[in-house]
Design a protein around this motif. Structure first.
Motif, short mmCIF file in Angstrom:
data_model
loop_
_atom_site.label_atom_id
_atom_site.label_comp_id
_atom_site.label_asym_id
_atom_site.label_seq_id
_atom_site.Cartn_x
_atom_site.Cartn_y
_atom_site.Cartn_z
N TYR A 130 30.31 39.56 -6.07
CA TYR A 130 30.75 40.26 -4.85
C TYR A 130 32.26 40.37 -4.80
CZ TYR A 130 31.34 41.52 0.05
OH TYR A 130 31.71 42.15 1.22
N LEU A 131 32.96 39.27 -5.06
CA LEU A 131 34.42 39.29 -5.04
C LEU A 131 34.96 40.20 -6.14
CD1 LEU A 131 35.15 35.50 -4.44
CD2 LEU A 131 35.27 37.36 -2.76
N ARG A 132 34.32 40.13 -7.29
CA ARG A 132 34.75 40.98 -8.41
C ARG A 132 34.56 42.46 -8.06
NH1 ARG A 132 31.98 38.58 -12.00
NH2 ARG A 132 30.21 40.02 -12.13
N ARG A 133 33.41 42.77 -7.47
CA ARG A 133 33.11 44.16 -7.13
C ARG A 133 34.06 44.69 -6.05
NH1 ARG A 133 28.29 43.33 -6.32
NH2 ARG A 133 28.07 43.39 -4.06
N LYS A 134 34.42 43.83 -5.10
CA LYS A 134 35.29 44.24 -4.00
C LYS A 134 36.78 44.14 -4.35
CE LYS A 134 32.29 45.27 -0.80
NZ LYS A 134 32.24 46.60 -0.14
N SER A 135 37.09 43.54 -5.52
CA SER A 135 38.47 43.41 -5.99
C SER A 135 39.35 42.64 -5.00
CB SER A 135 39.09 44.80 -6.26
OG SER A 135 38.35 45.50 -7.21
N VAL A 136 38.81 41.51 -4.51
CA VAL A 136 39.57 40.69 -3.56
C VAL A 136 39.59 39.24 -4.00
CG1 VAL A 136 39.13 42.17 -1.56
CG2 VAL A 136 37.50 40.35 -2.12
N LYS A 137 40.59 38.51 -3.50
CA LYS A 137 40.68 37.08 -3.75
C LYS A 137 39.78 36.32 -2.77
CE LYS A 137 45.47 37.50 -5.33
NZ LYS A 137 46.88 37.12 -5.07
N ALA A 138 39.57 35.04 -3.06
CA ALA A 138 38.65 34.24 -2.23
C ALA A 138 39.27 33.80 -0.91
CB ALA A 138 38.18 33.02 -3.01
N TYR A 139 40.57 33.58 -0.87
CA TYR A 139 41.26 33.15 0.35
C TYR A 139 40.53 32.02 1.07
CZ TYR A 139 44.29 37.18 -0.25
OH TYR A 139 45.20 38.08 -0.76
N GLY A 140 40.18 31.00 0.29
CA GLY A 140 39.61 29.79 0.90
C GLY A 140 38.11 29.79 1.08
N LEU A 141 37.41 30.82 0.65
CA LEU A 141 35.95 30.83 0.78
C LEU A 141 35.32 29.76 -0.11
CD1 LEU A 141 34.82 34.56 0.89
CD2 LEU A 141 35.48 33.04 2.75
N ARG A 142 34.10 29.40 0.24
CA ARG A 142 33.33 28.45 -0.55
C ARG A 142 32.00 29.07 -0.92
NH1 ARG A 142 34.71 22.73 2.69
NH2 ARG A 142 36.98 23.08 2.74
N THR A 143 31.24 28.38 -1.75
CA THR A 143 29.92 28.87 -2.15
C THR A 143 28.87 27.80 -1.91
OG1 THR A 143 30.19 28.12 -4.44
CG2 THR A 143 30.85 30.38 -3.95
N SER A 144 27.67 28.27 -1.59
CA SER A 144 26.52 27.40 -1.42
C SER A 144 25.28 28.15 -1.89
CB SER A 144 26.36 27.01 0.06
OG SER A 144 25.21 26.21 0.25
N GLY A 146 24.80 29.86 -4.48
CA GLY A 146 25.13 31.16 -5.04
C GLY A 146 25.74 32.15 -4.07
N ALA A 147 25.69 31.85 -2.78
CA ALA A 147 26.23 32.77 -1.77
C ALA A 147 27.64 32.35 -1.36
CB ALA A 147 25.34 32.81 -0.54
N LEU A 148 28.48 33.33 -1.06
CA LEU A 148 29.77 33.03 -0.47
C LEU A 148 29.57 32.52 0.95
CD1 LEU A 148 31.82 36.16 -1.61
CD2 LEU A 148 32.13 33.81 -2.43
N VAL A 149 30.38 31.56 1.36
CA VAL A 149 30.28 31.01 2.70
C VAL A 149 31.57 31.32 3.44
CG1 VAL A 149 29.85 28.95 4.09
CG2 VAL A 149 28.86 29.13 1.79
#
Length: 287
Positions: A130-144, A146-149
């Motif tokens: 998702y981040l790769r497709r949207k061309s954005v950085k994570a800016y502190g997101l986490r994963t659980s 397999g999903a971004l949180v």
């Protein structure tokens, strides 16, 4: 006098016409009943009604998820108001629902904080589709799992809800959690002179990267105005810009304009129908 069964049938039909389908027996005993509404989650009782079937048939029905509240009278029954006892029952039920909702929100907030603490930080954006497709950085997101949180905070900056974004971009909030007026933050709030407000997290990440400003992510169009009002309380002198989506339905544009007007702010809408600001910025455009 109108036949009892006709009263029941008309009441059920008017409930259904309003979007509240109840298949279980309707009891006209002037007592408030909680009921399951067709289409709701199994086991819930998100509907309520009172039906009085004496000389002046009247009643009330409510479906909490829709915000539906209808005072009902049988056709031709006149304008006699609901009895004092019925009005008291309705008010007691509303208070009970408020307590139940608050308890669920508190339970969800506790669960959200536990999930957030145990989720894994995103160190490499390229590894999440998702981040790769949207061309954005994570800016502190986490994963659980397999999903971004995405963390959502209330106006006291307490974490109260989470949004999960799967690899295909499907999004969901935690059931029972607060959302109205809650937001996710991208950037530093302290001393912010400009605040941007948008619907989606990827849009917010693109806006922050392009402008370096504080971004408050509302989660959807309906939450833009409550978040804008919270932003104005936090930043009374800041420039507030609502970066809305250009929806084919017009919902995003209307919500953005309304939110901007509520806080004496500005709004920006992409020129292309169906686009948001992530689409524009990822394609090399600018605000």
């Amino acid at each position: 006098m109108t036949d009892y069964h006709n009263i029941i049938d008309q009441f059920r039909a008017d409930m259904a016409a309003a979007g509240m389908v109840v298949k279980e027996p309707i009891v006209a005993d002037s007592v408030l009943h909680r009921v399951y509404v067709d289409g709701d989650k199994s086991g819930t009782q998100n509907g309520a009604y009172i039906l009085h079937a004496n000389q002046h048939p009247a009643g009330y029905f409510e479906h909490f998820p829709q915000g539906l509240k209808v005072t009902w009278r049988l056709d031709g029954a006149g304008d006699k108001p609901l009895s004092l006892a019925m009005r008291r029952q309705i008010e007691e039920e509303r208070k009970r629902r408020q307590v139940e909702r608050k308890e669920r929100q508190n339970e969800t907030a506790e669960k959200a904080r536990w999930i957030w603490q145990n989720a894994k930080p995103v160190f490499d954006e390229a590894k999440h589709p998702y981040l790769r497709r949207k061309s954005v950085k994570a800016y502190g997101l986490r994963t659980s799992r397999g999903a971004l949180v995405v963390p959502f905070f209330d106006d006291t900056r307490q974490l109260v809800n989470l949004q999960f974004i799967d690899v295909d971009g499907n999004k969901r909030f935690m059931a029972g959690g607060r959302k109205k007026g809650c937001f996710s933050l991208i950037g530093e709030p302290a001393g912010a002179e400009r605040v941007l407000i948008c619907e989606g997290w990827a849009t917010g990440a693109s806006l922050h990267e392009a402008l370096g400003a504080l971004v408050m992510v509302a989660g959807d169009a309906g939450n833009l105005e409550p978040v804008a009002i919270a932003a104005r309380r936090w930043h009374p002198n800041a420039e507030i810009i609502v970066a809305g989506d250009n929806d084919e339905s017009g919902v995003g544009q209307t919500a953005a304009k309304k939110a901007a007007l509520a806080v004496r702010g500005k709004y920006l809408i992409p020129e292309q129908t169906g686009a948001d600001w992530n689409d524009v910025i990822a394609a090399g455009g600018s605000l």
